[in-house]
Design an enzyme around this catalytic site. Structure first.
Site, mmCIF file in Angstrom:
data_model
loop_
_atom_site.group_PDB
_atom_site.id
_atom_site.type_symbol
_atom_site.label_atom_id
_atom_site.label_comp_id
_atom_site.label_asym_id
_atom_site.label_seq_id
_atom_site.Cartn_x
_atom_site.Cartn_y
_atom_site.Cartn_z
ATOM 1 N N GLN A 89 -8.520 11.292 2.448
ATOM 2 C CA GLN A 89 -7.548 12.189 2.337
ATOM 3 C C GLN A 89 -7.501 13.569 3.274
ATOM 4 O OE1 GLN A 89 -4.809 11.402 0.189
ATOM 5 N NE2 GLN A 89 -5.689 9.523 -0.954
ATOM 6 N N GLU A 127 -9.321 -3.545 0.122
ATOM 7 C CA GLU A 127 -9.074 -2.811 1.279
ATOM 8 C C GLU A 127 -9.149 -3.691 2.397
ATOM 9 O OE1 GLU A 127 -8.516 0.824 2.265
ATOM 10 O OE2 GLU A 127 -8.962 -0.131 4.133
ATOM 11 N N ASP A 163 -2.461 2.702 -3.735
ATOM 12 C CA ASP A 163 -2.440 3.949 -2.841
ATOM 13 C C ASP A 163 -2.260 3.462 -1.392
ATOM 14 O OD1 ASP A 163 -2.366 6.236 -1.617
ATOM 15 O OD2 ASP A 163 -4.576 6.754 -2.015
ATOM 16 N N CYS A 183 2.669 8.433 -0.169
ATOM 17 C CA CYS A 183 2.709 9.404 0.663
ATOM 18 C C CYS A 183 4.033 9.388 1.442
ATOM 19 C CB CYS A 183 1.445 9.555 1.768
ATOM 20 S SG CYS A 183 1.250 8.221 2.603
HETATM 21 C C1 LIG Z 1 -3.364 6.098 1.862
HETATM 22 S S1 LIG Z 1 -4.833 5.303 2.163
HETATM 23 C C2 LIG Z 1 -5.615 5.329 0.428
HETATM 24 C C3 LIG Z 1 -7.216 5.146 0.520
HETATM 25 C C4 LIG Z 1 -7.655 5.447 -0.935
HETATM 26 N N1 LIG Z 1 -7.062 5.189 -2.044
HETATM 27 C C5 LIG Z 1 -8.208 6.975 -0.623
HETATM 28 O O1 LIG Z 1 -7.445 7.808 -1.506
HETATM 29 O O2 LIG Z 1 -9.094 7.349 -0.004
HETATM 30 C C6 LIG Z 1 -4.427 3.714 2.383
HETATM 31 C C7 LIG Z 1 -5.450 2.632 2.572
HETATM 32 O O3 LIG Z 1 -4.998 1.341 2.764
HETATM 33 C C8 LIG Z 1 -5.656 0.634 3.808
HETATM 34 N N2 LIG Z 1 -4.578 -0.443 4.310
HETATM 35 C C9 LIG Z 1 -3.556 -0.577 5.251
HETATM 36 N N3 LIG Z 1 -3.192 -1.437 5.190
HETATM 37 C C10 LIG Z 1 -3.581 -2.327 4.317
HETATM 38 C C11 LIG Z 1 -3.350 -3.724 3.612
HETATM 39 N N4 LIG Z 1 -2.114 -4.231 4.343
HETATM 40 N N5 LIG Z 1 -4.270 -4.417 2.902
HETATM 41 C C12 LIG Z 1 -5.234 -3.537 2.343
HETATM 42 N N6 LIG Z 1 -5.561 -2.079 2.621
HETATM 43 C C13 LIG Z 1 -4.526 -1.679 3.546
HETATM 44 C C14 LIG Z 1 -6.269 1.643 4.905
HETATM 45 O O4 LIG Z 1 -7.115 1.252 5.519
HETATM 46 C C15 LIG Z 1 -6.407 2.942 3.868
HETATM 47 O O5 LIG Z 1 -7.719 2.996 3.703
#
Ligand SMILES: C[S@@+](CC[C@H](N)C(=O)[O-])C[C@H]1O[C@@H](n2cnc3c(N)ncnc32)[C@H](O)[C@@H]1O
Length: 390
Positions: free
Chosen positions: A226, A273, A321, A348
């Protein structure tokens, strides 16, 4: 554009999702960049599509009471910030309006009073950044507004001091040392320094640690973390509230920021993830916390939802998220099929959040609580957390 267009004078009514100012003239709607509600401005139309005008300010005729002098010398050219013209109170009310407007227009939800938790620091808060490099122009910074040209930035007012120092160190590194094919550099801080990815001469993808709410997290610049670390305690608190129970899912779990505390209050947790670097850290973070009741799956959430493996028979709580694009349709369908008694949606982007909430509400959920968090001062971006119950 014609000279007549150059002379257009409009009054800015309010700030819209996307951060632009809204104005009307001659039956047309204008979206004006870097505006403040209450401004009277002369605009230049940069692009026209049907009745919609996309415009920039060429002269401020009457200044809004919300307007301040943007302190950053790159403001207007650099694509990083688009709210520096607004005082901080006006930034927060614009963000509350942006969330309210998206929920109303897209999801048909009316939530009149939206609280935005301010950032403890309005400047020097950004603990993670992606810098762009252009080796032929010898520039390093952020993309310019609406372009892929790199705005050469020596000092970035929103970076935390250790990242500003790192930016200076990279800038002072001889051009012969920086690989010429390097186009982007990810940087993040922790309690023990700075991590950069990719690594190059003297700059390392160091493993970092950070303590958030009595938990220790390890990560590096190759995994998401974050942006505003000053709000993390409050975000984790509100995202989890007092949820407890049997099985919980943490979708798009990154390095496990929410998975670790979830594993303390639920019997079984599954984190999903796509980034294998992040899942490696998430497993380590659980192991260091001596939590063996959580399992981390490396997969896209859509693929995991569609597979029949590793699924709990009942799910009590789903935290999701996703990135700015929101959750894929198959993910929303999977959540509706699982019928958890509570969902915590950390978003976000208010527009994709509203799109997904509409589907969840149609599936029987109702919004129980909602709060905004100003993770990104000086920009129109805002984090929103919504609790839904059946
Ligand atoms: C906004 S971040 C949130 C991460 C975590 N919840 C945090 O607060 O640190 C979104 C996460 O989704 C992962 N991501 C993006 N597309 C994805 C998908 N289709 N399936 C699984 N993970 C994904 C990214 O690598 C990233 O780590």
């Amino acid at each position: 554009m014609t000279n007549v267009r150059e002379q257009l004078v409009v009054s800015i009514e309010r700030i819209l999702p996307g951060g632009v100012g809204l104005a009307h003239l001659d039956g047309k709607t204008a979206f004006v960049s870097l505006a403040a509600a209450g401004d009277r401005v002369r605009i230049r139309v940069d692009r026209e599509k049907g009745n919609l005008l996309y415009a920039s300010i060429v002269e401020i005729i009457e200044s809004s009471p919300d307007r301040i002098e943007p302190p950053c010398p790159y403001f207007g050219r650099c694509g990083g910030c688009d709210f520096q013209q607004l005082n901080y109170t006006a930034q927060l009310s614009a963000k509350a309006y942006i969330i309210r407007d998206c929920l109303h227009r897209i999801a048909g939800l009316d939530i009149p009073d939206i609280t935005i938790v301010p950032s403890p620091s309005e400047w020097q808060y950004r603990a993670r950044a992606t810098w762009q490099l252009d080796s032929s122009e010898q520039t390093l910074g952020y993309y310019e507004r609406s372009s892929r040209n790199v705005c050469d930035v020596a000092q970035c007012a929103v970076l935390v001091p250790p990242l500003q120092s790192t930016l200076e160190q990279v800038r002072n590194t001889g051009a012969e040392v920086v690989p010429s094919d390097l186009k982007h550099l990810d940087a993040v801080i922790g309690d023990n320094g700075v991590s950069l990815a990719p690594a190059f001469d003297g700059f390392h993808t160091r493993e970092l640690t950070l303590r958030v709410k009595d938990e220790n997290y390890t990560y590096n610049a190759e995994a998401f973390f974050q942006v505003n670390q000053q709000l993390l305690d409050q975000i984790v608190d509100f995202a989890l509230l007092d949820a407890t129970g049997g099985a919980a899912l943490d979708l798009y779990c990154g390095v496990g920021l929410f998975t670790v505390p979830l594993a303390r209050s639920f019997k079984n947790v599954i984190g999903v993830e796509a980034n294998p670097v992040a899942t490696r850290f998430a497993r380590r973070n659980l192991q260091h916390a001596q939590l063996s009741n959580a399992q981390i799956v490396t997969a896209t959430v859509t693929d995991w939802m569609r597979s029949t493996k590793n699924k709990p028979s009942t799910v009590d709580f789903v935290l999701l998220d996703p990135p700015r694009a929101g959750a894929e349709s198959a993910v929303i369908k999977g959540i509706l099929d699982a019928r958890p008694s509570r969902i915590s949606y950390v978003s976000c982007d208010p527009a994709t959040l509203a799109r997904d909430l509409k589907k969840l509400i149609a599936g029987g959920f109702r919004v129980e609580a909602l709060k905004g968090f100003d993770m990104f001062p000086q920009t129109h971006h805002v984090e929103t957390i919504v609790h839904l119950v059946l």
